[in-house]
Design an enzyme around this catalytic site. Structure first.
Site, short mmCIF file in Angstrom:
data_model
loop_
_atom_site.label_atom_id
_atom_site.label_comp_id
_atom_site.label_asym_id
_atom_site.label_seq_id
_atom_site.Cartn_x
_atom_site.Cartn_y
_atom_site.Cartn_z
N CYS B 31 37.74 21.46 45.78
CA CYS B 31 38.59 22.57 45.35
C CYS B 31 39.38 22.24 44.10
O CYS B 31 39.36 22.96 43.11
CB CYS B 31 39.54 22.93 46.49
N CYS B 36 37.72 25.72 43.25
CA CYS B 36 38.71 26.80 43.10
C CYS B 36 39.63 26.70 41.88
O CYS B 36 39.84 27.68 41.18
CB CYS B 36 39.64 26.87 44.31
N LYS B 39 37.85 26.80 38.44
CA LYS B 39 37.14 28.09 38.44
C LYS B 39 38.09 29.21 38.10
O LYS B 39 37.84 30.07 37.26
CB LYS B 39 36.51 28.27 39.83
N GLY B 104 33.08 5.38 52.07
CA GLY B 104 33.20 4.97 53.46
C GLY B 104 31.96 5.31 54.27
O GLY B 104 31.37 6.37 54.11
N TYR B 172 28.34 32.96 45.34
CA TYR B 172 29.56 33.30 44.60
C TYR B 172 29.80 32.28 43.50
O TYR B 172 30.33 32.59 42.45
CB TYR B 172 30.77 33.46 45.53
N ARG B 265 24.96 24.37 48.55
CA ARG B 265 25.62 23.07 48.64
C ARG B 265 25.23 22.42 49.96
O ARG B 265 25.10 23.09 50.98
CB ARG B 265 27.14 23.25 48.56
N HIS B 444 53.62 52.88 43.99
CA HIS B 444 52.99 53.59 42.89
C HIS B 444 53.54 53.11 41.56
O HIS B 444 54.74 52.96 41.44
CB HIS B 444 53.23 55.09 43.10
N GLU B 449 47.78 50.80 46.38
CA GLU B 449 48.22 51.98 47.14
C GLU B 449 47.05 52.76 47.69
O GLU B 449 47.21 53.55 48.62
CB GLU B 449 49.12 52.87 46.28
#
Lengths: 122, 450
Positions: B31, B36, B39, B104, B172, B265, B444, B449
């Site tokens: 991430c 993320c 990106k 590890g 995505y 992935r 508004h 809304e």
């Protein structure tokens, strides 16, 4: 070759000095000015300095430690001072590895473990 | 960090195996480093490009042509990521968590071997282990893929502008990358094997595709690459891609500066010695099945994040699962991670926020006659003046008629979809019904809304 220390005052002198050591690892400690008796207007800087100095022996060979006094309290408080604008400093004391995002700010500088990590790890 | 809070002695072992192109990164996982965070920043760079165009219609005058510099953007993004990497190291050290930058793997019961980048091995034992090794991009398995193609692991730190780019995939990841690259002014083509955004509401997926197509992204549908060759070396060079149709024998060729693979992935679970300690994994997918307390079949070994079977691959879910797990183990808490009604957002040029069921899944689960879909197009006020599309933004909610018209699916396509969706997710968690939604007065003028 070990490491060496330079002491500077103000933004212009800091930049000149840092540039002169281009190519070597540069660490810098920024503190508030000291008065005639050698006491800084910044209480956190007074606490941090001995902690940092105690860890200096961990500095990698060839590196430079720049001890920089930023100015008086009024200068520091100005949100447009050059240290804030150009070096993105947000507080004093700040201990940083020049040219990287690695830095310790304010109370983080009181912790020997963190100072050592900044000096010795990648 | 959570476990250290409860006085446990904790170590984190993290290592990034460099990509075929040599990219690597610091502490923080996918991430922060190659997901993320970069990106969203690059998506923002692309949005700002659009905003600059709109600005003229709002009265801003600038005489110079507006151009984008890839290196300036990438340096700023990487600098920010570097400060995050550093921040995590400071936080771990401050919490007295030991951090080993080493690979590890299990070598026996309660024992792991950690190998650092210099090849030095150390053994560690522990009472409990949590596996959170995440995933890495899949390659095509065709000639030239590893030598010449890049993946999302490389794009965010690419030291040169990618130029004319072919994005292979319809996930995505593929669409978001294609989206911001096109938004930065690059010539982008997306090669899709079958459908867009598998697993997402397909009506919304198609709207996203249409929008991208109308805004300059080329799509090649129902083809897969079978060969990638280098025509010219360089940064970027020129690559030739040969592709075959999935519906016949047609072969096509194309030349691009960069080929970005985003076809899926795979979990990093095959080379960490799980067989030495008897942890079951799904042989086909590599994912680890766990119970609802994130425990594997071996009682002292737990797993969280993208490697889990049948769970959502999202950063906040992994973080939540990890924290709750530790609290259950060491602070006597009982709360389990709630995987239902988790909101998510796809940051394509037209953003898509969703929470709950897609329309297809709702129909499948409850029956078409038991669900009601309410929908609406909307035209963001900010788009009116610059004459941007007036019928592309769209929102729909899916309600369960048999349960007081409870809102079981929320979908919105429009600017700031992520910000809009977050609040609705909280409402859905509280059991929002259509009536309650109707009786909530709108703000508004905002998109939300609707």
């Amino acid at each position: 070759m070990g490491w060496e220390e330079r002491q500077v005052r103000g933004y212009a002198e800091f930049v000149r000095t840092a540039q002169s050591y281009h190519g070597r690892p540069i660490f810098a400690l920024f503190c508030g000015d000291k008065d005639a008796e050698g006491r800084s207007w910044c209480p956190d800087c007074v606490t941090a300095e001995p902690v940092v100095r105690k860890e200096l022996h961990n500095l990698p060979d060839e590196s430079v430690f720049i001890y920089c006094l930023v100015g008086d309290r009024a200068y520091w408080k100005d949100p447009n001072n050059e240290f804030r604008k150009n070096l993105k400093l947000t507080g004093v004391p700040t201990l940083l590895k020049y040219g990287t995002p690695q830095k310790l700010v304010e109370e983080e500088c009181f912790k020997a473990e963190l100072v050592r990590m900044l000096f010795t790890e990648d | 960090q959570e476990a250290a809070k409860y006085g446990k002695k904790v170590m984190v072992v993290d290592f990034v195996t460099p990509t075929p192109q040599g990219s690597s990164w610091g502490l923080g996982g996918t991430c922060v480093n190659v997901g993320c965070i970069p990106k969203k920043l690059m998506h923002q760079a692309a949005l700002l490009g659009q905003a600059l165009q709109d600005a003229r219609k709002f009265g801003w005058h600038f005489t110079e042509e507006v151009k984008h510099n890839w290196m300036t953007m990438t340096e700023s993004v990487q600098n920010y990521i570097g400060s995050l990497n550093w921040g995590y190291r400071v936080a771990l050290r401050d919490s007295k968590v030991t951090y080993e930058n080493a690979y590890g793997e299990f070598v026996g019961p309660h024992t792991i071997k950690a190998t650092n980048k210099k090849g030095i091995e150390k053994l560690y034992t522990a009472e409990r282990f949590i596996i959170a090794t995440g995933e890495r991009p899949r390659y095509l398995g065709v000639p030239g893929d590893k030598e010449y193609c890049i993946s999302s692991d490389d794009i965010f730190s690419l030291p040169y502008c990618p130029g004319k780019t072919l994005v292979v995939g319809a996930s995505y990841v593929a669409l978001e990358c294609a989206g911001f690259l096109a938004g930065l002014g690059l010539d982008v083509t997306v090669m899709v094997r079958s459908i867009l955004l598998r697993g997402f509401d397909q009506d919304m997926a198609n709207r996203i595709g249409e929008y991208m197509k109308e805004h300059g992204v080329n799509f090649i549908r129902q083809f897969v690459p079978i060969k990638v060759e280098q025509v010219e070396e360089g940064t970027p060079g020129i690559l030739k891609v040969t592709a075959k149709s999935t519906t016949g024998d047609q072969i096509i060729e194309g030349e691009y500066n960069t080929v970005l693979l985003a076809i899926g992935r795979d979990p990093c679970t095959r080379k960490i010695g799980l067989d030495k300690v008897g942890v079951n994994i799904n042989e086909k997918t590599g994912k680890i099945p766990v119970n609802d307390e994130e425990q594997t079949n071996v009682p002292y070994i737990y797993a969280i994040g993208d490697i889990l079977q049948d769970k959502l691959e999202l950063t906040p879910v992994a973080i939540q699962a990890g924290r709750l797990l530790v609290r259950r183990l060491y602070a006597g808490a009982a709360a389990k991670c709630d995987y239902v009604n988790v909101p998510t957002t796809v940051f394509t040029p037209l953003e898509y926020g969703a929470c709950g069921y897609s329309e297809e899944t709702a129909v499948e689960k409850f029956g078409e006659e038991n669900i009601e879909v309410y929908h609406s197009h909307f035209w963001p006020l900010e788009w009116t003046v610059p004459s941007r599309d007036n019928n592309k933004c769209y929102a729909k909610i899916i309600c369960n008629i048999q349960d007081n018209e409870r809102v079981i699916g929320f979908h919105v396509l429009g600017p700031n979809a992520g910000e809009v969706t977050q609040g609705f997710a909280a409402a859905m968690k509280c059991g929002l019904t259509k009536e309650q939604l109707d009786s909530t007065v709108g703000i508004h003028p905002v998109c939300a809304e609707v």
